[in-house]
Enzyme design. Structure first.
Site, PDB file in Angstrom:
ATOM      1  N   ALA A  70       0.856  -1.181   0.000  1.00 15.08           N
ATOM      2  CA  ALA A  70       0.000   0.000   0.000  1.00 15.08           C
ATOM      3  C   ALA A  70       0.896   1.237   0.000  1.00 15.08           C
ATOM      4  O   ALA A  70       2.071   1.174   0.353  1.00 15.08           O
ATOM      5  CB  ALA A  70      -0.908  -0.010   1.217  1.00 15.08           C
ATOM      6  N   GLY A 115       0.393  -4.988   0.871  1.00 19.19           N
ATOM      7  CA  GLY A 115      -0.777  -5.018   0.003  1.00 19.19           C
ATOM      8  C   GLY A 115      -0.562  -5.809  -1.267  1.00 19.19           C
ATOM      9  O   GLY A 115      -1.518  -6.327  -1.854  1.00 19.19           O
ATOM     10  N   GLU A 118      -1.177  -9.291  -0.311  1.00 22.63           N
ATOM     11  CA  GLU A 118      -2.606  -9.426  -0.038  1.00 22.63           C
ATOM     12  C   GLU A 118      -3.433  -9.483  -1.317  1.00 22.63           C
ATOM     13  O   GLU A 118      -4.385 -10.272  -1.402  1.00 22.63           O
ATOM     14  CB  GLU A 118      -3.056  -8.261   0.856  1.00 22.63           C
ATOM     15  CG  GLU A 118      -2.529  -8.387   2.280  1.00 22.63           C
ATOM     16  CD  GLU A 118      -2.701  -7.112   3.090  1.00 22.63           C
ATOM     17  OE1 GLU A 118      -3.328  -7.183   4.168  1.00 22.63           O
ATOM     18  OE2 GLU A 118      -2.205  -6.052   2.661  1.00 22.63           O
ATOM     19  N   GLU A 138       3.969  -5.131   7.899  1.00 18.86           N
ATOM     20  CA  GLU A 138       3.225  -4.047   8.533  1.00 18.86           C
ATOM     21  C   GLU A 138       3.579  -3.838  10.005  1.00 18.86           C
ATOM     22  O   GLU A 138       3.624  -2.697  10.469  1.00 18.86           O
ATOM     23  CB  GLU A 138       1.715  -4.297   8.393  1.00 18.86           C
ATOM     24  CG  GLU A 138       1.169  -4.104   6.985  1.00 18.86           C
ATOM     25  CD  GLU A 138       1.271  -5.355   6.116  1.00 18.86           C
ATOM     26  OE1 GLU A 138       0.762  -5.321   4.984  1.00 18.86           O
ATOM     27  OE2 GLU A 138       1.879  -6.362   6.572  1.00 18.86           O
TER      28      GLU A 138
END
Length: 264
Positions: A70, A115, A118, A138
């Site tokens: 992200a 991300g 993910e 994270e």
């Protein structure tokens, strides 16, 4: 679309995430574009398989990143409410990748961090180039995965390994990702897209409606108790037995000829 490229050929959609200045990191704009384009793809009868991959970063290192995560530059000043909204913004296109009638294949051509890991896990199948790297980093930033990582990773590799990867933030290479069940296949980076397209063509050669029903059965039954899951499967099996493809497929088998499967 500013951050995506869509190419459709032979019933295969290649959807490329392209933010070369940010290693294809997912920001709000990219997530919104993904949501729109996946809805458009799902409505298309001329697309049976979607291959998701990362675009080139720069000329001298063209495939360094699948999706590097992200976008931290966007996230750095998030309030709690804004962070939750960002996670839910990702959830919508990620669930489309998971549940759309088309089969989704992640062709992981480099970094799949945060991300990026993910979004790959939201796809049905993951094929990794030898240079791919996976991680959920994270907790090293003082947060947790917010795009489904704590949930999908445990379902794919087991709770113990998921906890280890999330708690330590360790990077793992493609071969380790294959060993623990995070990816389905590892290939040379030069063969990545050919391998993904070859698998897509094989899937397309089967009954596409049956494949879509099988996908729904697997997804919906995964968290059911076995009795209700098997009953659901029987109901869906009955539906497939009412189709043109069932009649054609079984007749072709008995007549020892190639089947012409056309339902979708």
């Amino acid at each position: 679309m500013n951050n995506l490229r869509l190419d459709v050929e032979n019933e295969i959609a290649v959807l490329t995430i392209s933010r070369p200045g940010a290693l294809n990191a997912l920001n709000s704009e990219t997530l919104n574009e993904l949501n729109v384009v996946l809805s458009e793809i799902e409505a298309r009868d001329d697309v049976k398989v979607v291959i998701l991959t990362g675009g080139p970063d720069k000329k001298d290192n063209p495939y360094k990143s699948f999706v590097a995560g992200a976008d931290i530059a966007e996230m750095v000043n998030f309030t709690a409410a804004e962070a939750r909204a960002f996670g839910m913004r990702a959830a919508e296109p990620f669930f489309k990748l998971m549940n759309m009638r088309q089969v989704t294949i992640a062709a992981v051509n480099g970094f799949a961090l945060g991300g990026g890991c993910e979004i790959a896990m939201a796809c049905d199948i993951r094929i990794a180039a030898e240079n791919a790297t996976f991680a959920q980093p994270e907790t090293g930033l003082g947060i947790i995965p917010g795009f489904g990582g704590t949930q999908r990773l445990a379902r794919l590799v087991g709770m113990g390994r998921a906890k280890e990867l999330i708690f330590t933030c360790d990077n793992i290479d493609a071969n380790e990702a294959y060993r623990i069940g995070l990816v389905n296949k590892v290939v040379a980076k030069e063969e990545l897209m050919n391998t993904a397209k070859s698998m897509a063509a094989k899937i397309i050669s089967k009954g596409s409606y049956a494949v879509s029903i099988a996908k729904a059965a697997i997804n919906n039954g995964y968290d059911m108790d076995i009795k209700n899951a098997v009953e659901m499967e029987a109901n869906l099996f009955g539906i497939t037995c009412s189709t043109h493809d069932k009649t054609e497929g079984m007749s072709a088998f008995l007549e020892r000829r190639a089947a012409n499967l056309t339902d979708f």
